[in-house]
Design a protein around this motif. Structure first.
Motif, PDB file in Angstrom:
ATOM      1  N   VAL A 163     -31.742   2.108  -3.633  1.00  0.00           N
ATOM      2  CA  VAL A 163     -30.523   2.244  -2.822  1.00  0.00           C
ATOM      3  C   VAL A 163     -29.736   0.942  -2.824  1.00  0.00           C
ATOM      4  O   VAL A 163     -28.504   0.946  -2.933  1.00  0.00           O
ATOM      5  N   THR A 164     -30.429  -0.183  -2.716  1.00  0.00           N
ATOM      6  CA  THR A 164     -29.755  -1.480  -2.704  1.00  0.00           C
ATOM      7  C   THR A 164     -29.028  -1.724  -4.022  1.00  0.00           C
ATOM      8  O   THR A 164     -27.871  -2.166  -4.044  1.00  0.00           O
ATOM      9  N   ARG A 165     -29.703  -1.422  -5.134  1.00  0.00           N
ATOM     10  CA  ARG A 165     -29.061  -1.605  -6.441  1.00  0.00           C
ATOM     11  C   ARG A 165     -27.854  -0.689  -6.600  1.00  0.00           C
ATOM     12  O   ARG A 165     -26.810  -1.103  -7.129  1.00  0.00           O
ATOM     13  N   LEU A 166     -27.969   0.551  -6.151  1.00  0.00           N
ATOM     14  CA  LEU A 166     -26.843   1.480  -6.235  1.00  0.00           C
ATOM     15  C   LEU A 166     -25.683   0.994  -5.366  1.00  0.00           C
ATOM     16  O   LEU A 166     -24.518   1.034  -5.780  1.00  0.00           O
ATOM     17  N   GLY A 167     -26.007   0.551  -4.161  1.00  0.00           N
ATOM     18  CA  GLY A 167     -24.957   0.052  -3.264  1.00  0.00           C
ATOM     19  C   GLY A 167     -24.245  -1.158  -3.837  1.00  0.00           C
ATOM     20  O   GLY A 167     -23.014  -1.257  -3.776  1.00  0.00           O
ATOM     21  N   LEU A 168     -25.018  -2.081  -4.422  1.00  0.00           N
ATOM     22  CA  LEU A 168     -24.410  -3.271  -5.020  1.00  0.00           C
ATOM     23  C   LEU A 168     -23.528  -2.905  -6.214  1.00  0.00           C
ATOM     24  O   LEU A 168     -22.481  -3.524  -6.428  1.00  0.00           O
ATOM     25  N   SER A 169     -23.928  -1.899  -6.967  1.00  0.00           N
ATOM     26  CA  SER A 169     -23.118  -1.496  -8.119  1.00  0.00           C
ATOM     27  C   SER A 169     -21.765  -0.960  -7.662  1.00  0.00           C
ATOM     28  O   SER A 169     -20.735  -1.236  -8.288  1.00  0.00           O
ATOM     29  N   HIS A 170     -21.758  -0.204  -6.578  1.00  0.00           N
ATOM     30  CA  HIS A 170     -20.487   0.302  -6.041  1.00  0.00           C
ATOM     31  C   HIS A 170     -19.652  -0.830  -5.434  1.00  0.00           C
ATOM     32  O   HIS A 170     -18.423  -0.784  -5.465  1.00  0.00           O
ATOM     33  N   LEU A 171     -20.347  -1.832  -4.914  1.00  0.00           N
ATOM     34  CA  LEU A 171     -19.645  -2.976  -4.335  1.00  0.00           C
ATOM     35  C   LEU A 171     -18.960  -3.807  -5.414  1.00  0.00           C
ATOM     36  O   LEU A 171     -17.795  -4.194  -5.280  1.00  0.00           O
ATOM     37  N   VAL A 172     -19.679  -4.052  -6.497  1.00  0.00           N
ATOM     38  CA  VAL A 172     -19.166  -4.901  -7.569  1.00  0.00           C
ATOM     39  C   VAL A 172     -18.101  -4.178  -8.399  1.00  0.00           C
ATOM     40  O   VAL A 172     -17.131  -4.791  -8.857  1.00  0.00           O
TER      41      VAL A 172
END
Length: 201
Positions: A163-172
Motif C-alpha cells: 500500500v505504501t509503495r502504491l501510495g507513493l507512486s500516485h504521489l510522485v
C-alpha cells in the motif's frame, strides 16, 4: 548531573534540533538539496556552523532527518484517520487520500514534486526513499493488525509495504485525484484482504 539539570539539557538539545530542522526544511524547499549549505542552515537558526555539524554530522544526515520528521508528520495524520475509520479498507482509503492531499499543502514535498529548485529532493521519495518507506510501512502494519488481529506479522508487513509503495507512486506521478488514487489502491488490495480474512474465520 541532577535529574532536573539533565531534563533541562535534554529539552534544550531537542529544541535546538527542531530549530535546525525547521531552518533546513525552509531552505530545502526554497533551494533544493544541491544548493543547501550547512552555513546557511546555521545562519537561519542563529547558531554556528559547527553546531549544525555537531548535531547531524553532514548534510546527507541532516536532509535524511528532515525527511524522517516530515514523514512523521504525515504518519500522525494517517494515525488520526485510521482511528476514525470503521474498517481496514476504509482506513487505507482515508490514509491515501490524506497523504496525497497533504503532500500538495506541505511546502517541502510540494517543492520536491513541483519545482525545479526542489526536484533534486525527489530521490528521497524514490531511489533513496528506503528510510521513508520503512517508517511508513512499519506504522501502517501496526494499524492493519489493530483492525485485523488475524493478520500475522509477515502478512501485515507485506500489505503495508504494498500500500505504501502504491501510495507513493500516485504521489510522485499524480495522474488522478486523491480520491481516485485511493479508490485504485483499495481496489487492488481489498480482494486480498477479504480473502485472507475469510480464510482465517
Amino acid at each position: 548531573m541532577s535529574e532536573i539539570t539533565s531534563s533541562f539539557v535534554e529539552r534544550t538539545k531537542a529544541s535546538l534540533r527542531e530549530t535546525l530542522l525547521d531552518a533546513a526544511t525552509g531552505l530545502l524547499a526554497e533551494h533544493g538539496y544541491a544548493r543547501l549549505r550547512m552555513a546557511d542552515v546555521a545562519a537561519a537558526a542563529g547558531v554556528s556552523r559547527q553546531t549544525v555539524y555537531n548535531e547531524f554530522g553532514n548534510k546527507t544526515a541532516l536532509v535524511e532527518a528532515v525527511a524522517l520528521r516530515t514523514t512523521a508528520e504525515f504518519l500522525e495524520g494517517i494515525r488520526v484517520r485510521f482511528e476514525a475509520a470503521p474498517d481496514l479498507v476504509s482506513g487505507i482509503h482515508r490514509a491515501v487520500v490524506y497523504t496525497i492531499e497533504h503532500a500538495r499543502e506541505n511546502k517541502l514535498v510540494a517543492a520536491a514534486l513541483g519545482t525545479r529548485e526542489g526536484e533534486d529532493l525527489l530521490p528521497l521519495l524514490t531511489t533513496k526513499g528506503a528510510p521513508v518507506l520503512a517508517a511508513a510501512s512499519e506504522v501502517a502494519a501496526t494499524h492493519y493488525r489493530q483492525f485485523a488481529p488475524a493478520f500475522d506479522e509477515p502478512t501485515a508487513n507485506l500489505l503495508a509495504e504494498t500500500v505504501t509503495r502504491l501510495g507513493l507512486s500516485h504521489l510522485v506521478l499524480p495522474t488522478h485525484s486523491a480520491t481516485e488514487a485511493a479508490d485504485m489502491v483499495c481496489a487492488a488490495v481489498a480482494p486480498l484482504i477479504n480473502q485472507h480474512l475469510s480464510t482465517m474465520e
